[in-house]
Structures are given as C-alpha cells and as structure tokens.
Design an enzyme around this catalytic site. Structure first.
Site, PDB file in Angstrom:
ATOM      1  N   ASP A  91       0.854  -1.176   0.000  1.00 44.58           N
ATOM      2  CA  ASP A  91       0.000   0.000   0.000  1.00 44.58           C
ATOM      3  C   ASP A  91       0.899   1.238   0.000  1.00 44.58           C
ATOM      4  O   ASP A  91       1.662   1.459   0.935  1.00 44.58           O
ATOM      5  CB  ASP A  91      -0.892  -0.030   1.259  1.00 44.58           C
ATOM      6  N   THR A 148      -2.253   6.682  -4.143  1.00 49.85           N
ATOM      7  CA  THR A 148      -0.948   7.201  -3.686  1.00 49.85           C
ATOM      8  C   THR A 148       0.162   6.807  -4.656  1.00 49.85           C
ATOM      9  O   THR A 148       0.937   7.654  -5.087  1.00 49.85           O
ATOM     10  CB  THR A 148      -0.567   6.640  -2.297  1.00 49.85           C
ATOM     11  N   ASP A 158      -9.113   0.944   2.341  1.00 46.90           N
ATOM     12  CA  ASP A 158      -9.155   1.464   0.972  1.00 46.90           C
ATOM     13  C   ASP A 158     -10.419   1.012   0.255  1.00 46.90           C
ATOM     14  O   ASP A 158     -11.014   1.768  -0.509  1.00 46.90           O
ATOM     15  CB  ASP A 158      -7.911   1.016   0.188  1.00 46.90           C
TER      16      ASP A 158
END
Length: 535
Positions: free
Chosen positions: A58, A91, A396
C-alpha cells in the site's frame, strides 16, 4: 555569488544542479514505488530500528513509514499522502505520475527549453484532461437501491491491488454490504460507523461481516451469563460506582449497626441507580424469557455488578465512546445519561449476545439485530502482518465504495482512461495550442502512459508492444485496457474493472501543480535561521 556575500555559511545549489536534484528525487521515489502498482505488483518489507517487520504494497503505508531524507521527495510523499487522506486511494499513481512528468520534462530542459514554457503547457493539458474525464466517466444512478454489481466491481478493482485475488473477491461482498448497511439517503456516509475489529486466530479467509457489533471486552462478574438470546439492550453513560466525596469528613461509631448504617448511606445513591435499572428489567422481562444487557460507558463497581448479576442482568462497563454511537445505530433505542426517566422505549434489541474468549482477551458479540445502521468487519488472521495488510486493504475498499456512491460515476480502469486521455491530448488538444507550450502538452500526454506501462512491466510483459497495441485499438475508436494475464487489449467494462472518478480527478489536479513547483526551482539555498552549518 551575491548570497555568498550576505552569508558565507550558506549552501547553494545553482540552476541546473537544483533542477536535477529535484528531478532525480522524483525519479528515485518513482522507482521505489513503481513495482507496487496494480494487482501484479510486488510487496515491500520495511524493517524498523528494533527489527520489527512490516509487509505492505500500500503506497500510503510505505510513504508514511519510510524515512525519507530528500526535501523534494518529502514534498512528493506529502502530496501522495494527502491524496490518500482526501480520496482513499491513488498514492502510488500520484508518485509515479509526478516522477514520469519530471522525467519527460528533463528531456526538453536538457535541450535548453525554459521550465516556465513547459509549465504553461502542463496547465493547458490539465484543464483539457479534466474536461475529457467528465466526458469519459460512466455515470451510475445511486438512488434508494444502488447498483450492487457496479459497487462490487469498484471494490474488487481496489482490493485486488492490495491482496491476492481469491481473498480480494471474498472481501468485496463484505465491504459492499458494510457500506450499504450504514448508508442513509441524503446524508454523507460516515465510515466510522463500520467498526473494524481483529482477532488473532484461524486464517485470513475467516474474516467476515457481523451485522451488529463486536466489543473488545467482556462482563466482569463470574455469575453473569456468557450467552443470552432475545436481549433488551440498555446503552447508558451513568456512573454505577461509589465515588468518594471531595470533602474529608470523620465519622465515629460505637457499634456494628452504626457502621452498617454508614456503609448503606454511603452507597445509597449508587444502589438506587442500580435498583432503577433492575426495576426496568423486571418490567420488560416479566412473563417472558427475554434477557437484559447493560452496556455502560462509565464504571460499574463490584457491589453493583453483584446486584445486577443476582437480577440476571449481563453488564459490561467502560465501553468505548465510539461504540456507544454504533450500538444505538445497530440495536435501536437511545443512549441514556441518567436513570431517572428510564422507559422501555430507551431499549435496543439484539437476538443474540455472547462472549468469546481468546487467550487473555474477551470479545462480546451483539448479533441478530433488527434494522442495523452500523456493523463490524471482523478481521481474522494467523499473525500481525496478515491482519495489518487486510486492515489497510479494507480501509481502501470502504473508501472506494463510498467514493463511487458519492460521485455517482466511475471510470474505466486497466489503463484505459490514461491511453484515451493521451490520444485526446495528442490528436486534438495539441493542435489548438500555439507556440512552444505544445511541448508541455506533449510531455503531459506521454507522462500519462506511465500507468499502463508500469502495469505491463509489473506483469512481466513487453511495455512497447503493449502500448502500441493499446494505442492502435484506441485509434480505431475502441476504448480498451490491458489484460495483465495475456498482455492483450481487453474491454474493462466486460471484465468489470472500474476506478474511482474522484481519485482520478484528484490525481490530475494535484500532480501538475507539484511538478510545476519543482521544475520552477532554480536555486536551493540552505541558509535558514536554524539550518546553518556549525561554524
């Protein structure tokens, strides 16, 4: 030179050095995160100072946990983390897109082009891409009964980039059901009403959705039931423990009766509160086999627990404040702050309340509630690494479904949007731009391709072949994405690969701004007040 006169201790990086430092920092960060993108991305292992290990792919977790020294890289990392805070995903895409924009700009700057001209081109390309995104998005009606299939596709696309495929598909249903459970029409969705609890036992596939609540503590009296069905639930924030008075008072007694009377008088106010709760229990449970559960945010002392246990009431003390809100939403009733005006309307209802003991820990499950507006995702896993990874993925996933519901639109994934936007910029927008700003538009368009390129690279495919095939299909007017298994073009709509509209919009908005700021730096001066070199 002028700065040297003002401050001989200052460190200065001049024009090309400063620019190359920024470009290299952006490319360096891009190289670190590039391999994480997409469902075929690899995992990073972070080792802390004490030897503790964190496994993650992540991007948000990585950027927060990594110790980054370069000021430029810190700036990019902050942008990406802000991206995660506002929209919950994107991201890694943000970082690699900034890196790629800088890389494309470097080619033109090395040929003597001024960064300002490029930046003007970025601005034109950004506006055009945002307009194109409005046309390209797929609107989805989210009325009273939203389209579950679309929501599942959005959640699955996000989850597969974080976890392995079979497990991601299992979590998809859990996440969509959780968000729809807490959704109220015409109100913003509050994801805090989904409690995320973890228990360290069994396997990750045992993770499930509890339509009710799981509390991470149990009752504190040995005689209370460990399992009860058909329960009335009283949610309260009332102190049921003896509190010392603030004034120091002496009391003299000459026999045992007087002492007993004193103790009774001291406890009278607390006992009266407990007796009012017992009275309500007798009122609602008379003549049936229903049970009564008290969940209190403040303390309950042992004598009060004993009185409640004798009356057959299960009592939990010191519940967390956030669980008090969730309990009322899950079970109904209302939270009371005083026992003076207790009525049966204050009570919630649960079909089953039971305690689960795992090693030292106790968990209380409140299940089979009638009309839940709050729920719990219970994560199970054999070790902390697995649990942390699942937790990040679930966060998420929840945000992705929430975004889809709020945007009422989705965007085709698998790199389809990036290739389509690039063709639009090169074939249509670039021709309308006068002068050298065209090159800025071209650099922006080429940088967009970093997403499909990286997806192909991480899947072990040939990037050139893939891009040529995708562009060929788009030139024919077919909107296609990339099949990561075969490397062939696919229709993302048929495969159900959808990205969030708000995430894409945020990326396109924030990336050119940061890239522009970094490109326009022509001197880096380390001469701030507290940054001077020690003389």
């Amino acid at each position: 030179m002028s700065l040297r006169v003002l401050n001989p201790n200052a460190e200065v990086l001049n024009k090309s050095h400063a620019l190359h430092m920024n470009i290299n920092a952006a490319k360096g960060l891009q190289d670190v995160l590039k391999t994480n993108l997409g469902p075929k991305g690899t995992i990073k292992m972070l080792v802390g100072g004490a030897g503790d290990i964190k496994l993650t792919k992540d991007g948000n977790t990585l950027l927060k946990e990594m110790q980054i020294q370069s000021p430029t890289a810190i700036m990019i990392a902050r942008t990406a983390v802000a991206q995660d805070d506002t929209s919950g995903d994107g991201t890694t895409s943000t970082v690699i897109f900034i890196g790629e924009l800088m890389k494309q700009s470097e080619r033109y700057i090395d040929e003597g082009m001024h960064p300002r001209v490029l930046v003007d081109g970025f601005e034109i390309a950004k506006r055009a891409t945002l307009q194109f995104l409005e046309k390209f998005k797929t609107p989805v009606l989210m009325g009273k009964e939203p389209d579950r299939e679309i929501l599942k596709m959005v959640a699955r696309t996000t989850l597969r980039t974080k976890l392995y495929e079979a497990f991601a598909d299992q979590l998809t249903d859990i996440i969509v059901n959780a968000v729809l459970c807490i959704r109220k029409l015409d109100e913003p969705i509050d994801l805090f009403m989904v409690e995320i609890m973890h228990m360290r036992h069994k396997f990750d596939v045992d993770t499930g959705l509890v339509e009710g609540l799981v509390l991470d503590h149990g009752s504190r009296h040995p005689d209370m039931k460990r399992r009860a069905e058909n329960c009335h639930i009283l949610t309260c924030n009332v102190s049921l423990e003896y509190e010392k008075s603030e004034i120091n008072a002496g009391f003299f007694y000459s026999n045992a009766e007087q002492r007993e009377a004193m103790v009774a008088a001291e406890r009278r106010s607390v006992d009266e509160r407990v007796l009012k709760i017992i009275e309500l229990k007798n009122k609602v449970c008379a003549g049936n086999d229903n049970n009564f559960v008290v969940i209190n945010q403040k303390g309950i002392d042992p004598p009060s627990l004993d009185l409640l246990a004798r009356a057959g009431i299960i009592a939990l003390r010191r519940a967390k404040r956030r669980n008090m809100e969730r309990l009322v939403l899950a079970c109904g009733g209302e939270a009371v702050n005083s026992v003076d005006d207790l009525t049966p309307d204050c009570l919630g209802w649960a079909g089953l309340v039971y305690e689960h003991i795992l090693g030292e820990e106790k968990y209380t499950f409140v299940e089979n509630v009638k009309n839940p507006q709050s729920c719990t995702i219970l994560i199970k896993g054999p070790n902390d690494h697995t649990i942390a990874q699942i937790k990040d993925a679930i966060r998420d996933g929840l945000r992705a479904v929430k975004n889809a519901l709020e945007d009422e639109a989705v965007v085709l994934g698998a790199g389809a949007f990036e290739v389509a936007a690039r063709q639009y910029l090169v074939n249509e927008v670039k021709k309308t731009v006068q002068g050298r700003a065209q090159l800025g538009v071209q650099a922006f368009a080429d940088a967009l391709l970093v997403v499909p390129k990286t997806l192909a690279e991480n899947s072990g495919l040939d990037t050139q072949d893939v891009i040529i095939q995708l562009e060929g299909e788009h030139d024919k007017g077919n909107v296609v994405g990339l099949n990561l298994q075969t490397g062939e073009p696919i229709d993302p709509q048929m495969e159900g690969i959808y990205d969030n509209y708000s995430v894409k919009r945020q990326i396109i908005n924030s990336v050119p701004v940061i890239a522009a700021q970094l490109l326009l730096v022509d001197e880096v001066i380390r001469a701030g007040r507290n940054m001077r070199k020690p003389s």
